[in-house]
Structures are given as structure tokens and as C-alpha cells.
Design a protein around this motif. Structure first.
Motif, PDB file in Angstrom:
ATOM      1  N   ILE A  64       3.672 -48.234  -6.086  1.00 29.25           N
ATOM      2  CA  ILE A  64       3.249 -49.369  -5.263  1.00 29.25           C
ATOM      3  C   ILE A  64       1.727 -49.428  -5.314  1.00 29.25           C
ATOM      4  CG2 ILE A  64       3.329 -50.458  -2.999  1.00 29.25           C
ATOM      5  CD1 ILE A  64       6.048 -50.174  -4.337  1.00 29.25           C
ATOM      6  N   ARG A  65       1.194 -50.531  -5.784  1.00 27.08           N
ATOM      7  CA  ARG A  65      -0.228 -50.616  -6.088  1.00 27.08           C
ATOM      8  C   ARG A  65      -1.059 -51.103  -4.900  1.00 27.08           C
ATOM      9  NH1 ARG A  65      -1.574 -50.407 -11.307  1.00 27.08           N
ATOM     10  NH2 ARG A  65      -3.399 -51.739 -10.971  1.00 27.08           N
ATOM     11  N   ASP A  66      -2.279 -50.569  -4.831  1.00 28.06           N
ATOM     12  CA  ASP A  66      -3.348 -51.080  -3.970  1.00 28.06           C
ATOM     13  C   ASP A  66      -2.977 -51.156  -2.497  1.00 28.06           C
ATOM     14  OD1 ASP A  66      -5.089 -51.425  -6.163  1.00 28.06           O
ATOM     15  OD2 ASP A  66      -4.197 -53.367  -6.608  1.00 28.06           O
ATOM     16  N   THR A  67      -2.468 -50.060  -1.950  1.00 32.03           N
ATOM     17  CA  THR A  67      -2.181 -50.033  -0.524  1.00 32.03           C
ATOM     18  C   THR A  67      -2.101 -48.599  -0.032  1.00 32.03           C
ATOM     19  OG1 THR A  67      -0.641 -50.696   1.231  1.00 32.03           O
ATOM     20  CG2 THR A  67       0.318 -50.167  -0.911  1.00 32.03           C
ATOM     21  N   GLN A  68      -2.521 -48.400   1.202  1.00 30.07           N
ATOM     22  CA  GLN A  68      -2.356 -47.111   1.872  1.00 30.07           C
ATOM     23  C   GLN A  68      -1.106 -47.094   2.741  1.00 30.07           C
ATOM     24  OE1 GLN A  68      -6.807 -47.498   2.894  1.00 30.07           O
ATOM     25  NE2 GLN A  68      -6.415 -45.320   3.233  1.00 30.07           N
ATOM     26  N   PHE A  69      -0.300 -48.183   2.647  1.00 29.81           N
ATOM     27  CA  PHE A  69       0.937 -48.300   3.415  1.00 29.81           C
ATOM     28  C   PHE A  69       2.071 -48.745   2.475  1.00 29.81           C
ATOM     29  CE2 PHE A  69      -2.541 -48.692   6.320  1.00 29.81           C
ATOM     30  CZ  PHE A  69      -2.127 -48.064   7.489  1.00 29.81           C
ATOM     31  N   ASP A  73      -1.194 -40.420  -6.581  1.00 32.40           N
ATOM     32  CA  ASP A  73      -1.913 -41.664  -6.842  1.00 32.40           C
ATOM     33  C   ASP A  73      -1.928 -41.871  -8.347  1.00 32.40           C
ATOM     34  OD1 ASP A  73      -3.630 -43.927  -6.488  1.00 32.40           O
ATOM     35  OD2 ASP A  73      -5.314 -42.642  -7.080  1.00 32.40           O
ATOM     36  N   HIS A  74      -1.286 -42.944  -8.806  1.00 36.18           N
ATOM     37  CA  HIS A  74      -1.175 -43.194 -10.250  1.00 36.18           C
ATOM     38  C   HIS A  74      -2.528 -43.559 -10.837  1.00 36.18           C
ATOM     39  CE1 HIS A  74       0.373 -44.424 -14.098  1.00 36.18           C
ATOM     40  NE2 HIS A  74      -0.114 -45.642 -13.942  1.00 36.18           N
ATOM     41  N   ASP A  75      -2.861 -42.947 -11.956  1.00 39.63           N
ATOM     42  CA  ASP A  75      -4.103 -43.222 -12.667  1.00 39.63           C
ATOM     43  C   ASP A  75      -3.755 -43.609 -14.100  1.00 39.63           C
ATOM     44  OD1 ASP A  75      -6.584 -43.163 -13.995  1.00 39.63           O
ATOM     45  OD2 ASP A  75      -7.383 -41.703 -12.574  1.00 39.63           O
ATOM     46  N   PRO A  76      -4.013 -44.842 -14.520  1.00 46.54           N
ATOM     47  CA  PRO A  76      -3.588 -45.284 -15.861  1.00 46.54           C
ATOM     48  C   PRO A  76      -4.340 -44.633 -17.001  1.00 46.54           C
ATOM     49  CG  PRO A  76      -4.906 -46.979 -14.797  1.00 46.54           C
ATOM     50  CD  PRO A  76      -4.659 -45.923 -13.764  1.00 46.54           C
ATOM     51  N   VAL A  77      -5.525 -44.059 -16.737  1.00 44.38           N
ATOM     52  CA  VAL A  77      -6.324 -43.493 -17.828  1.00 44.38           C
ATOM     53  C   VAL A  77      -6.555 -41.999 -17.698  1.00 44.38           C
ATOM     54  CG1 VAL A  77      -7.511 -45.667 -18.258  1.00 44.38           C
ATOM     55  CG2 VAL A  77      -8.479 -44.053 -16.626  1.00 44.38           C
ATOM     56  N   ASP A  78      -6.028 -41.374 -16.639  1.00 46.42           N
ATOM     57  CA  ASP A  78      -6.255 -39.946 -16.430  1.00 46.42           C
ATOM     58  C   ASP A  78      -5.019 -39.356 -15.753  1.00 46.42           C
ATOM     59  OD1 ASP A  78      -7.443 -37.502 -16.393  1.00 46.42           O
ATOM     60  OD2 ASP A  78      -9.172 -38.068 -15.172  1.00 46.42           O
ATOM     61  N   THR A  79      -5.080 -38.064 -15.440  1.00 46.15           N
ATOM     62  CA  THR A  79      -3.970 -37.402 -14.760  1.00 46.15           C
ATOM     63  C   THR A  79      -3.791 -37.972 -13.354  1.00 46.15           C
ATOM     64  OG1 THR A  79      -4.468 -35.374 -15.971  1.00 46.15           O
ATOM     65  CG2 THR A  79      -3.055 -35.169 -14.031  1.00 46.15           C
ATOM     66  N   GLU A  87       8.974 -45.262   3.242  1.00 52.48           N
ATOM     67  CA  GLU A  87       7.608 -45.783   3.221  1.00 52.48           C
ATOM     68  C   GLU A  87       6.639 -44.688   3.637  1.00 52.48           C
ATOM     69  OE1 GLU A  87       6.718 -48.533   6.517  1.00 52.48           O
ATOM     70  OE2 GLU A  87       8.762 -48.123   7.255  1.00 52.48           O
ATOM     71  N   ALA A  88       5.356 -44.969   3.469  1.00 48.87           N
ATOM     72  CA  ALA A  88       4.303 -44.054   3.922  1.00 48.87           C
ATOM     73  C   ALA A  88       3.261 -44.866   4.677  1.00 48.87           C
ATOM     74  CB  ALA A  88       3.665 -43.322   2.745  1.00 48.87           C
ATOM     75  N   ARG A  89       2.503 -44.178   5.517  1.00 48.08           N
ATOM     76  CA  ARG A  89       1.456 -44.872   6.258  1.00 48.08           C
ATOM     77  C   ARG A  89       0.207 -43.993   6.346  1.00 48.08           C
ATOM     78  NH1 ARG A  89       4.661 -44.919  12.084  1.00 48.08           N
ATOM     79  NH2 ARG A  89       4.488 -42.682  12.566  1.00 48.08           N
ATOM     80  N   ASP A  90      -0.931 -44.671   6.400  1.00 54.32           N
ATOM     81  CA  ASP A  90      -2.225 -44.000   6.551  1.00 54.32           C
ATOM     82  C   ASP A  90      -2.506 -43.004   5.416  1.00 54.32           C
ATOM     83  OD1 ASP A  90      -2.799 -45.341   8.981  1.00 54.32           O
ATOM     84  OD2 ASP A  90      -1.549 -43.901  10.070  1.00 54.32           O
ATOM     85  N   LEU A  91      -2.113 -43.351   4.177  1.00 57.86           N
ATOM     86  CA  LEU A  91      -2.443 -42.491   3.054  1.00 57.86           C
ATOM     87  C   LEU A  91      -3.954 -42.499   2.828  1.00 57.86           C
ATOM     88  CD1 LEU A  91       0.305 -43.376   0.409  1.00 57.86           C
ATOM     89  CD2 LEU A  91       0.270 -41.482   2.043  1.00 57.86           C
ATOM     90  N   PRO A  92      -4.504 -41.418   2.315  1.00 60.95           N
ATOM     91  CA  PRO A  92      -5.945 -41.400   2.037  1.00 60.95           C
ATOM     92  C   PRO A  92      -6.292 -42.326   0.874  1.00 60.95           C
ATOM     93  CG  PRO A  92      -4.899 -39.419   1.190  1.00 60.95           C
ATOM     94  CD  PRO A  92      -3.850 -40.133   1.992  1.00 60.95           C
ATOM     95  N   LYS A  93      -7.470 -42.871   0.902  1.00 58.90           N
ATOM     96  CA  LYS A  93      -7.963 -43.695  -0.202  1.00 58.90           C
ATOM     97  C   LYS A  93      -8.414 -42.755  -1.314  1.00 58.90           C
ATOM     98  CE  LYS A  93     -11.322 -47.387  -1.137  1.00 58.90           C
ATOM     99  NZ  LYS A  93     -10.361 -48.409  -1.565  1.00 58.90           N
ATOM    100  N   SER A 140     -10.894 -48.881  -5.761  1.00 61.59           N
ATOM    101  CA  SER A 140      -9.611 -49.549  -5.503  1.00 61.59           C
ATOM    102  C   SER A 140      -8.820 -48.755  -4.488  1.00 61.59           C
ATOM    103  CB  SER A 140      -8.808 -49.699  -6.798  1.00 61.59           C
ATOM    104  OG  SER A 140      -8.442 -48.430  -7.315  1.00 61.59           O
ATOM    105  N   ASP A 141      -7.761 -49.363  -3.996  1.00 57.60           N
ATOM    106  CA  ASP A 141      -6.921 -48.670  -3.033  1.00 57.60           C
ATOM    107  C   ASP A 141      -5.942 -47.748  -3.761  1.00 57.60           C
ATOM    108  OD1 ASP A 141      -6.150 -48.101  -0.414  1.00 57.60           O
ATOM    109  OD2 ASP A 141      -6.236 -50.218   0.154  1.00 57.60           O
ATOM    110  N   THR A 142      -5.066 -47.096  -2.991  1.00 55.23           N
ATOM    111  CA  THR A 142      -4.161 -46.094  -3.544  1.00 55.23           C
ATOM    112  C   THR A 142      -2.975 -46.740  -4.250  1.00 55.23           C
ATOM    113  OG1 THR A 142      -4.795 -44.569  -1.783  1.00 55.23           O
ATOM    114  CG2 THR A 142      -2.760 -44.076  -2.963  1.00 55.23           C
TER     115      THR A 142
END
Length: 278
Positions: A134-139, A163-169, A103-109, A114-116
Motif C-alpha cells: 500500500i503506497r504513500d500512507t502511514q495508515f 517499507d518497499h523500496d523499488p531501487v534498494d533493499t 490494517e496498520a496505523r501511525d507507522l513511522p515515516k 515520500s510517505d511509507t
């Protein structure tokens, strides 16, 4: 029905191991949909060729995975394993590194609206694998396991977060490097939180932490022979056999995941680090 009939080299420890095949419906705009998994134990062959591995082609029912709880699955996948004729075995494997990305915690937004949407990419030498997104969370919590053959004590395992981006890199978040366990002559295990470091093109600070569960399993025969007589002697001492070959034939009766169109099926062979689609 999805038919591949594709063959890949399998890396199997001397004592055998568990071969797990996972099937997903590929989605270009979100997390891939889990369709099911099949797993089977690979063991040594008959006494006249104890280093070989053989698994006749047969159909295996797809089953749910603990990593994808609550997912209803159906259908089958057909595959088999046979021994390749004598080949050049390539670089000596000095050990195996098992990495569980916990897991990860305190990832940057990473996005303004939207979240990370975080996933991890794991690389050691030329082998690369990745977790699900894992969508929409910094944890984010993954708890996904990967196994790599290691050929050099100087190798480094790098876990990169994106951070996954559906329309860009996809945007780099940061990375963690692990080298201190690789090359040891004893079994070593470590579970720890690692500070995420800056990646090229990513943010410079406040990157959070990544929890990894790492296990190093040395090939003691290889390391001792290398110390005594060098790498050439190791190659001479290895069994004079070929490599196990995995052939994935087809999948049938899969659950339909898309409202319009057919499934875009991909199969992942866990621990072998190949994926292919149809």
C-alpha cells in the motif's frame, strides 16, 4: 498465453475447502497488478475413497476480487486437482491458523521525500506469505487473509512490516508475534490491535500498531490421540491415502497491463503458500 504446467501439493482440511487462485502481472518497481482470480470448492471423493479429492482439469473464467475492487479482468486459467499415490504424509497437522492482516496505523515515516509504502510478511514455521504493498500512507489497509497448517504447539506466527523500496533493499518497520492461541484444544478467535515491536535493522520506537483478525482451528483428532498415545499413533490412524496435487496448466486472454512488452504473470494459490511465474 502463459503456460506453466506445474504441480504442487495442496493442503486441504478433512471437510474440504475453497481453493482460490489469483493471477498478477509482476512489477519490479511498484505494486503487482491484479489480473483476476478463480476459485472452486474441493470436496471429498467417492465412497470407496472418501478421503480423496479430485477436480478434472478445466478452464475457469477469471473474475474480480473483493480485495481489488474496480479492477476489470478478462481471460481464463486452467487447472485441476488429483490424488497422489500413497506417500509419507510428513509431520502431523495439529491445527490451522487463519490470519487476516487488516490494517496498520501511525507507522513511522521511512523516507525523507515520500510517505511509507508498507506491506506485511507473515511467517509460521517454514511457510511465508505477503500482502500487497500500500503506497504513500502511514495508515495502510490490506484486509488480506492467509491460512497456515501448524505442526507444533510451540510455533509462533510472526507478522513483519516492511517499507518497499523499488531501487534498494526493503526497509524493516517492525513486527508482531502471536503464539498464545496456537496449540489450544478449542476454536479461538481474536481481533485486536497489536503494538508493533522493533525488528533487527529497523527504527527503535514509535512504530505504530497493527490490527489482526486471528482464528485458530484445532485438529481435535490429532490433539486427542497425541495426548493419549503419542505422535506415532496419530500417523497410524490417518487415512491410508496420498495428498491432493494441484496442477496449474495455463492462462489465456489476460488483460495487457504494460505499455511496452508482455505481462510478467505470477499465480498465487491462496492458502497453499506457493507462487510461480513465467
Amino acid at each position: 498465453m502463459c503456460r506453466w504446467n506445474e504441480t504442487f501439493v495442496v493442503s486441504v482440511p478433512p471437510v474440504g475447502g475453497l481453493l482460490r487462485i489469483e493471477i498478477y502481472d509482476h512489477d519490479v518497481a511498484s505494486t503487482h497488478d491484479f489480473l483476476g482470480q478463480a476459485q472452486v470448492q474441493l470436496t471429498r471423493g467417492p465412497d470407496d475413497n472418501p478421503a480423496s479429492y479430485c477436480l478434472p482439469v478445466r478452464s475457469y473464467p477469471l473474475k474480480p476480487s473483493p480485495r481489488n475492487p474496480g479492477k476489470a479482468v478478462k481471460g481464463t486459467v486452467s487447472f485441476g486437482v488429483e490424488e497422489e499415490e500413497e506417500v509419507d504424509m510428513g509431520p502431523i497437522v495439529i491445527g490451522q491458523l487463519r490470519v487476516i492482516v487488516c490494517e496498520a496505523r501511525d507507522l513511522p515515516k521511512m523516507d525523507a521525500l515520500s510517505d511509507t509504502d508498507a506491506y506485511a510478511q507473515i511467517q509460521i514455521e517454514d511457510a511465508v506469505a505477503a500482502t500487497k504493498t500500500i503506497r504513500d500512507t502511514q495508515f495502510p489497509v490490506w484486509n488480506e487473509e492467509f491460512v497456515f497448517d501448524v505442526h507444533s504447539s510451540q510455533s509462533t506466527c510472526v507478522v513483519r512490516l516492511f517499507d518497499h523500496d523499488p531501487v534498494d533493499t526493503d526497509d524493516p518497520i517492525g513486527e508482531v508475534s502471536v503464539q498464545h492461541m496456537i496449540g489450544r484444544d478449542d476454536v479461538a478467535t481474536e481481533t485486536n490491535w497489536f503494538a508493533i515491536q522493533e525488528s533487527p535493522g529497523g527504527p527503535a520506537s514509535n512504530l505504530g500498531e497493527l490490527k489482526l483478525d486471528i482464528r485458530w482451528l484445532p485438529n481435535l483428532d490429532a490433539s486427542s490421540k497425541e495426548a493419549e498415545t503419542g505422535a506415532d499413533a496419530i500417523a497410524d490412524a490417518l487415512p491410508d491415502t496420498g495428498r491432493p496435487l494441484l496442477t496449474v496448466i495455463e492462462a489465456q486472454g489476460l488483460k495487457k497491463m504494460d505499455l511496452f512488452g508482455k505481462n510478467d504473470v505470477r499465480t498465487f494459490c491462496i492458502g497453499i503458500l506457493y507462487c510461480f511465474g513465467c
